[in-house]
Design an enzyme around this catalytic site. Structure first.
Site, PDB file in Angstrom:
ATOM      1  N   LYS A  45     -80.751   0.527 -13.648  1.00  0.00           N
ATOM      2  CA  LYS A  45     -82.020   1.154 -13.272  1.00  0.00           C
ATOM      3  C   LYS A  45     -83.195   0.438 -13.929  1.00  0.00           C
ATOM      4  CE  LYS A  45     -81.609   5.639 -12.770  1.00  0.00           C
ATOM      5  NZ  LYS A  45     -81.290   6.920 -13.411  1.00  0.00           N
ATOM      6  N   ARG A 115     -84.905   8.910 -18.209  1.00  0.00           N
ATOM      7  CA  ARG A 115     -83.821   8.661 -17.257  1.00  0.00           C
ATOM      8  C   ARG A 115     -82.761   7.767 -17.870  1.00  0.00           C
ATOM      9  NH1 ARG A 115     -86.822   5.928 -12.277  1.00  0.00           N
ATOM     10  NH2 ARG A 115     -85.050   6.801 -11.140  1.00  0.00           N
ATOM     11  N   GLY A 124     -75.119  10.158 -10.749  1.00  0.00           N
ATOM     12  CA  GLY A 124     -75.072  11.543 -11.211  1.00  0.00           C
ATOM     13  C   GLY A 124     -74.345  11.765 -12.520  1.00  0.00           C
ATOM     14  N   MET A 126     -75.143  10.659 -15.597  1.00  0.00           N
ATOM     15  CA  MET A 126     -76.001  10.872 -16.746  1.00  0.00           C
ATOM     16  C   MET A 126     -77.236  11.615 -16.252  1.00  0.00           C
ATOM     17  SD  MET A 126     -74.062   8.825 -18.534  1.00  0.00           S
ATOM     18  CE  MET A 126     -74.927   8.311 -19.966  1.00  0.00           C
ATOM     19  N   ARG A 370     -81.246  -0.019  -5.949  1.00  0.00           N
ATOM     20  CA  ARG A 370     -79.959  -0.527  -6.427  1.00  0.00           C
ATOM     21  C   ARG A 370     -79.140  -0.926  -5.202  1.00  0.00           C
ATOM     22  NH1 ARG A 370     -78.067   5.335  -8.431  1.00  0.00           N
ATOM     23  NH2 ARG A 370     -77.921   6.308  -6.410  1.00  0.00           N
ATOM     24  N   HIS A 486     -74.371  14.507  -3.105  1.00  0.00           N
ATOM     25  CA  HIS A 486     -73.391  14.001  -4.057  1.00  0.00           C
ATOM     26  C   HIS A 486     -72.042  13.740  -3.375  1.00  0.00           C
ATOM     27  CE1 HIS A 486     -70.238  14.486  -7.149  1.00  0.00           C
ATOM     28  NE2 HIS A 486     -71.066  13.756  -7.871  1.00  0.00           N
ATOM     29  N   SER A 795     -38.957 -18.185  -4.912  1.00  0.00           N
ATOM     30  CA  SER A 795     -39.790 -17.041  -4.560  1.00  0.00           C
ATOM     31  C   SER A 795     -39.672 -16.033  -5.697  1.00  0.00           C
ATOM     32  CB  SER A 795     -39.300 -16.429  -3.243  1.00  0.00           C
ATOM     33  OG  SER A 795     -40.060 -15.280  -2.948  1.00  0.00           O
ATOM     34  N   ASN A 799     -41.028  -7.705  -9.036  1.00  0.00           N
ATOM     35  CA  ASN A 799     -40.625  -6.337  -9.412  1.00  0.00           C
ATOM     36  C   ASN A 799     -39.479  -6.409 -10.405  1.00  0.00           C
ATOM     37  OD1 ASN A 799     -42.390  -5.686  -7.394  1.00  0.00           O
ATOM     38  ND2 ASN A 799     -40.804  -5.055  -5.937  1.00  0.00           N
ATOM     39  N   ASP A 800     -38.413  -7.120 -10.027  1.00  0.00           N
ATOM     40  CA  ASP A 800     -37.271  -7.239 -10.920  1.00  0.00           C
ATOM     41  C   ASP A 800     -37.603  -8.083 -12.140  1.00  0.00           C
ATOM     42  OD1 ASP A 800     -35.125  -5.671 -10.191  1.00  0.00           O
ATOM     43  OD2 ASP A 800     -34.554  -6.996  -8.539  1.00  0.00           O
ATOM     44  N   CYS A 862     -42.758 -12.676  -3.643  1.00  0.00           N
ATOM     45  CA  CYS A 862     -42.443 -11.671  -2.639  1.00  0.00           C
ATOM     46  C   CYS A 862     -42.349 -10.276  -3.223  1.00  0.00           C
ATOM     47  CB  CYS A 862     -41.161 -12.024  -1.904  1.00  0.00           C
ATOM     48  SG  CYS A 862     -39.719 -12.019  -2.981  1.00  0.00           S
ATOM     49  N   TYR A 882     -47.556 -19.770  -1.190  1.00  0.00           N
ATOM     50  CA  TYR A 882     -47.787 -18.557  -0.411  1.00  0.00           C
ATOM     51  C   TYR A 882     -47.567 -17.302  -1.227  1.00  0.00           C
ATOM     52  CZ  TYR A 882     -42.718 -17.933  -0.099  1.00  0.00           C
ATOM     53  OH  TYR A 882     -41.406 -17.720  -0.413  1.00  0.00           O
TER      54      TYR A 882
HETATM   55  P1  ADP Z   1     -80.070   9.580 -11.088  1.00  0.00           P
HETATM   56  O1  ADP Z   1     -79.571   8.394 -11.793  1.00  0.00           O
HETATM   57  O2  ADP Z   1     -79.233  10.781 -11.241  1.00  0.00           O
HETATM   58  O3  ADP Z   1     -80.506   9.286  -9.694  1.00  0.00           O
HETATM   59  P2  ADP Z   1     -82.844   9.375 -11.815  1.00  0.00           P
HETATM   60  O4  ADP Z   1     -83.239   8.944 -13.172  1.00  0.00           O
HETATM   61  O5  ADP Z   1     -82.948   8.339 -10.778  1.00  0.00           O
HETATM   62  O6  ADP Z   1     -81.417  10.011 -11.888  1.00  0.00           O
HETATM   63  O7  ADP Z   1     -83.795  10.609 -11.512  1.00  0.00           O
HETATM   64  C1  ADP Z   1     -83.470  11.747 -10.820  1.00  0.00           C
HETATM   65  C2  ADP Z   1     -84.536  12.027  -9.798  1.00  0.00           C
HETATM   66  O8  ADP Z   1     -85.831  12.140 -10.379  1.00  0.00           O
HETATM   67  C3  ADP Z   1     -84.637  10.958  -8.742  1.00  0.00           C
HETATM   68  O9  ADP Z   1     -84.859  11.546  -7.500  1.00  0.00           O
HETATM   69  C4  ADP Z   1     -85.831  10.176  -9.168  1.00  0.00           C
HETATM   70  O10 ADP Z   1     -86.453   9.537  -8.089  1.00  0.00           O
HETATM   71  C5  ADP Z   1     -86.727  11.239  -9.787  1.00  0.00           C
HETATM   72  N1  ADP Z   1     -87.596  10.674 -10.799  1.00  0.00           N
HETATM   73  C6  ADP Z   1     -87.208  10.012 -11.896  1.00  0.00           C
HETATM   74  N2  ADP Z   1     -88.261   9.563 -12.596  1.00  0.00           N
HETATM   75  C7  ADP Z   1     -89.348   9.972 -11.934  1.00  0.00           C
HETATM   76  C8  ADP Z   1     -90.751   9.806 -12.161  1.00  0.00           C
HETATM   77  N3  ADP Z   1     -91.214   9.116 -13.207  1.00  0.00           N
HETATM   78  N4  ADP Z   1     -91.595  10.349 -11.275  1.00  0.00           N
HETATM   79  C9  ADP Z   1     -91.107  11.028 -10.207  1.00  0.00           C
HETATM   80  N5  ADP Z   1     -89.813  11.222  -9.939  1.00  0.00           N
HETATM   81  C10 ADP Z   1     -88.932  10.694 -10.806  1.00  0.00           C
HETATM   82 MG    MG Z   2     -81.667   7.830  -9.139  1.00  0.00          MG
HETATM   83 MG    MG Z   3     -34.881  -8.067  -6.783  1.00  0.00          MG
END
Ligand code: ADP
Ligand code: MG
Ligand code: MG
Length: 918
Positions: A45, A115, A124, A126, A370, A486, A795, A799-800, A862, A882
């Protein structure tokens, strides 16, 4: 490299860092200390926030505290080093200058988000905290700057998130209070609550915090900040994160970075919004911009499925959002800007991006980009399209698709002809089909899957706490959430079928029941999901294997051109051989003859042969088997039309063929015309203490030469028959379990003599038979130089070889091997990926010394490992000719072999460069 380092070091010194190594990285206003390549230090990030800033994309300013601090923090008894605090405050001051606001200021308060962001994306895993810096004073300032409703909406979100993530107060407590308030007000959505409602709610929330922790909610913004940073670092160690890392093989050492970033607001009113989008369709790979947004909302609202999100444009419309207006229609200027940016980002990163954005009063801000998770189908399509668009090379396209993931494409989908009783429709969140019994919790899913049951996980919505259950389930069905929920994102990443947002489901966890459109289902009932159509079907619907064409064939063609290692298949029947050829197999690397012996109409003759009292009786039984085997081999030669076919002579211990139980014994007695006592005595005689190390493999050929002679004759006559019909044949006869050169020397002579004899009746000049051996016993590997004198090919039966060299029984290893992985003694199961240091060393010795004696020695593998990408890479490195694997793994192996070759070529280039330099 060195030229670049110097100014960076100078900058670090200017920033007042106490160590030469920078630990806090600023980004904002077009400048950034970090860049995309620095994801190890900044996390994904942070690295991308820096990169986007450099590109001139509008990103709220902020700073990243490096992943190294995470380890320092956890080592130092969970304390932030003072020097890091100092650098962070300096960076925060820069953020204040860019924003023209001050952190903790009563008039123009700067708010920030805190963040997390690890090196590998952990969706999701952290938790982030938004709107940090709010307190009873700053909220008043914020209300004056914008409006009161918005200020208190932000404050209540902050108290809840901070309470949940930092203070670990169950978020249920906050949500119940919010639901109760909505009930009193008769409000369906939280957007219907007024400023004074929200002010009251904040008071309630602050009380909850004080009740739960015994201390008032921290009002000092600096205190809030350090506590949130610490919580992010701490969360690297939480149970969910640890579990996710284990499933995805992410080292615990890596740590997470923390990003502190100025807030922008999507919840300031109807000119505001927040959303997520993909630069191409993540389930089909189609080249169109795809996403969802919510007006007047913040952060996670879209993903959490609180309201039905709106499509950003027409192509993003789904059944449940068909009538909703799009972002393109509602905020055309911001949408156009978003389009400009997504194109820029995709071109820059040369891959499909998953982006987060927020629109504050019509102005667009980017919050994340990302590499987007995608289905395998989409991964193949996108890689091929991008190569055609000239964005990446073909080689790059081949490298982009994970070989293992192809499995998904080769696996069944619902039979389009089968009757389908559709009971509900949801979103086609992740394609494929799943048939299984309903379970309502992740723990049940895991437990029942462990017991060997196929299950479908049904949840109102999923959260990171459900990951293990999603992993164990065949498919996932949720009642709530959109295409970017999610459940949808995680299922696509796992390659699991998922139907999300099936709004008509009424799930009652307590009763273990669900109601849907008048149908009732209980836990344990079987349902079927069609992830490509978003359908839920009653009962079990039959599945079929999908057609592979278009982008898939193209990618495989490119892979075939790049690879050097051939890919064969393990196939025992013409049917399997045919499937494998369709998948691109270039021969059979292992045809096990014993499987043919188990056919019901043959087993009796086989038993007769084993139980025969003398050579003559045995010959009589073998004479019955000869035409059957000949027919089998002819079928396989025809199916492989000209490609090499390696046939292994009889291998398993004889007891495997013997009659079990009275019924079977009676049959044998009748067929042999003897009495039961004789048969029982014989059974006693062939019983072994340790059959896997007993009378099996080539030892059978040594003691019962007539068995092998019959098989050789069948192979040769079948080959002649097929050759005479004008089809080329390439038979290769392979001996199992050779441990001593003497065994091979004798058996080779026996095979050659039999062929010479058979040739008299079939003077078929076009049939050439080569003779080789399996290397599956350590002694054979160690004496390969002698053994290869009598072998045209080796060959590896890995496994064996793994069992015998490791003294590890594959059938019993399940009881303790997982513990070895858990404790970190082993990184991989040696039966899945070749143990390179141990078993691999034997393979290296055998290959090198075998080829020393016989330079042209053909070498292959094999074992099960022949279809494992990592093992294929290893074999390619040893210069194998092969690999051979099961039919469904053939495309996986073709792709893995191409990737291995690309990697090896890279290594060779690097060595050449190294040599030139020295
Ligand atoms: P995750 O890794 O779980 O996506 P994020 O750090 O990206 O967590 O943040 C969770 C949500 O909060 C995301 O929708 C992100 O766009 C929003 N968010 C994070 N930082 C800001 C910010 N500075 N201003 C507005 N929205 C934010
Ligand atoms: Mg995010
Ligand atoms: Mg064998």
């Amino acid at each position: 490299m060195t030229a670049r380092k110097k100014p960076a070091a100078r900058r670090a010194a200017r920033a007042g860092g106490t160590s030469a190594r920078r630990r806090v990285f600023f980004f904002g206003d077009g400048r950034a200390d970090g860049r995309a390549e620095m994801r190890e230090v900044l996390g994904g990030k942070g690295a991308n926030l820096a990169e986007m800033t450099r590109l001139g994309v509008p990103v709220p300013p902020g700073f990243t505290i490096s992943t190294e601090v995470c380890a320092e923090f956890n080592r130092a008894g969970r304390r932030l080093p003072a020097a890091v605090k100092k650098d962070a405050l300096a960076a925060l001051a820069r953020v204040e200058r860019v924003m023209g606001m001050r952190f903790g200021d009563a008039e123009r308060p700067l708010l920030v988000s805190v963040r997390s962001g690890a090196r590998a994306s952990m969706p999701g895993m952290m938790d982030s905290v938004l709107n940090l810096g709010l307190n009873d004073r700053t909220v008043v300032g914020l209300a004056k700057l914008a409006d009161e409703r918005f200020a208190y909406d932000s404050y209540r979100r902050f108290v809840q998130m901070f309470g949940d993530v930092v203070l670990e107060i169950p978020h249920k407590l906050f949500e119940q209070r919010l639901e109760a308030l909505k009930d009193v007000r008769g409000a369906d959505l939280d957007t219907e609550l007024t400023a004074s409602d929200l002010r009251g709610l904040v008071r309630d929330y602050l009380e909850i915090v004080e009740e739960q922790t015994g201390t008032p909610f921290p009002q000092d913004p600096a205190e809030q900040l350090w506590a949130a940073v610490a919580a992010v670092f701490r969360s690297w160690e939480n149970e969910r994160a640890v579990r996710y890392r284990r499933i995805h093989g992410i080292p615990a050492l890596w740590g997470t970075a923390v990003n502190v970033q100025a807030m922008v607001f999507g919840n300031m009113g109807d000119e505001c919004a927040t959303g997520v989008a993909f630069t191409r369709d993540p389930s089909t790979g189609d080249r169109h911009f795809y996403g969802e947004y919510l007006k007047n909302a913040q952060g996670e609202d879209v993903v959490a499925g609180i309201r039905t999100p709106q499509p950003i444009n027409k192509v993003s419309r789904k059944e449940d959002s068909a009538r909703l207006p799009t972002l393109e229609e509602e905020m055309p200027r911001a949408y156009r800007e978003l389009v400009r940016i997504y194109k820029r980002l995709e071109k820059h990163y040369r891959d499909m991006q998953d982006i987060e954005f927020t629109i504050q009063n019509g102005k667009l801000w980017m919050l994340q980009t990302r590499t987007g998770k995608r289905t395998t189908h989409a991964a193949v399509k996108i890689a091929v399209d991008m190569a055609r668009e000239g964005l990446i090379t073909r080689e790059e396209a081949v490298r982009r698709v994970a070989p293992e993931s192809l499995d998904q494409l080769l696996h069944p989908m619902l039979d389009p002809e089968a009757p389908r009783q559709v009971v509900a429709k949801g979103l086609p969140a992740s394609p494929g089909a799943a048939v299984g019994r309903i379970v309502f919790s992740a723990d049940d899913a895991e437990a029942r899957a462990k017991a060997g049951e196929k299950v479908v996980l049904v949840r109102i919505e999923t959260s990171p706490d459900d990951i293990h259950g999603m992993h164990a389930a065949e498919g996932i069905l949720t009642a709530r959430g959109g295409m970017t929920s999610h459940a949808a994102v995680v299922a696509r990443g796992m390659g699991k079928c998922c139907v999300a947002g099936c709004g008509t489901l009424r799930i009652d966890y307590a009763k273990g029941e669900m109601q849907v459109n008048g149908h009732a289902f209980k836990a344990g009932d079987t349902i079927t999901l069609d992830g490509s159509r978003g359908e839920v079907l009653a009962g079990a619907v039959p599945t079929v294997t999908p057609e592979l064409g278009g982008a898939f064939s193209e990618l495989m063609r490119w892979a075939d051109r790049l690879r050097r290692v051939r890919v064969r298949t393990n196939a025992d029947t013409p049917h399997d051989a045919k499937i494998a050829r369709e998948f691109g197999a270039e021969g059979i690397g292992l045809c096990r003859t014993e499987h043919m012996f188990f056919e019901p109409n043959r087993i009796l003759a086989v038993r007769e042969m084993i139980l025969a009292s003398d050579g003559a009786a045995r010959e009589r039984a073998l004479a019955k088997l000869l035409p059957m085997q000949r027919g089998d081999f002819a079928g396989i030669f025809r199916a492989m039309a000209g490609l090499p076919v390696t046939i292994r002579l009889l291998d398993p211990p004889l007891h495997e063929f013997l009659p079990h139980g009275e019924e079977e014994i009676r049959e044998v007695v009748q067929a042999l015309g003897t009495d039961a006592a004789v048969v029982r005595a014989k059974l006693e005689e062939v019983k072994e203490f340790n059959p896997m190390l007993g009378h099996r493999g080539c030892r059978l050929g040594i003691t019962y030469p007539e068995i092998y002679r019959m098989q050789v004759r069948a192979i040769f006559e079948a080959a002649c028959e097929v050759a005479e019909s004008g089809v080329k044949v390439q038979p290769e006869i392979m001996l199992p379990l050779i441990a001593h050169v003497g065994e091979l020397q004798r058996l080779r002579a026996l095979i050659e003599a039999e062929i010479a004899e058979a040739r008299k009746a079939h003077p078929q000049p076009r049939v050439k038979v080569t003779i080789g051996t399996m290397i599956e016993v350590p002694r054979a590997a160690l004496t390969a130089a002698e053994i290869s004198r009598y072998a045209d090919f080796f060959s590896f039966g890995t496994n064996d070889l793994t069992q015998t060299a490791y003294a590890l029984s594959r059938d019993d290893a399940g009881k303790f091997l997982p513990e070895y992985m858990e404790q970190g003694i082993l990184a991989d199961d040696p039966f899945v990926s070749i143990d390179e240091e141990g078993i691999g060393k034997l393979m290296r010795i055998a290959t090198l010394s075998g080829r020393t004696t016989r330079p042209g020695l053909k070498v292959g593998i094999c074992g099960e490992h022949g279809g494992d990408a990592k093992s294929i890479r290893f074999c390619a490195g040893l210069g194998f000719d092969y690999v051979s694997c099961s039919p469904f793994r053939v495309p996986v192996a073709r792709l893995a072999a191409a990737q291995a070759e690309i990697e090896l070529a890279g290594e060779r280039r690097a060595t050449r460069r190294g040599k030139r330099r020295s």
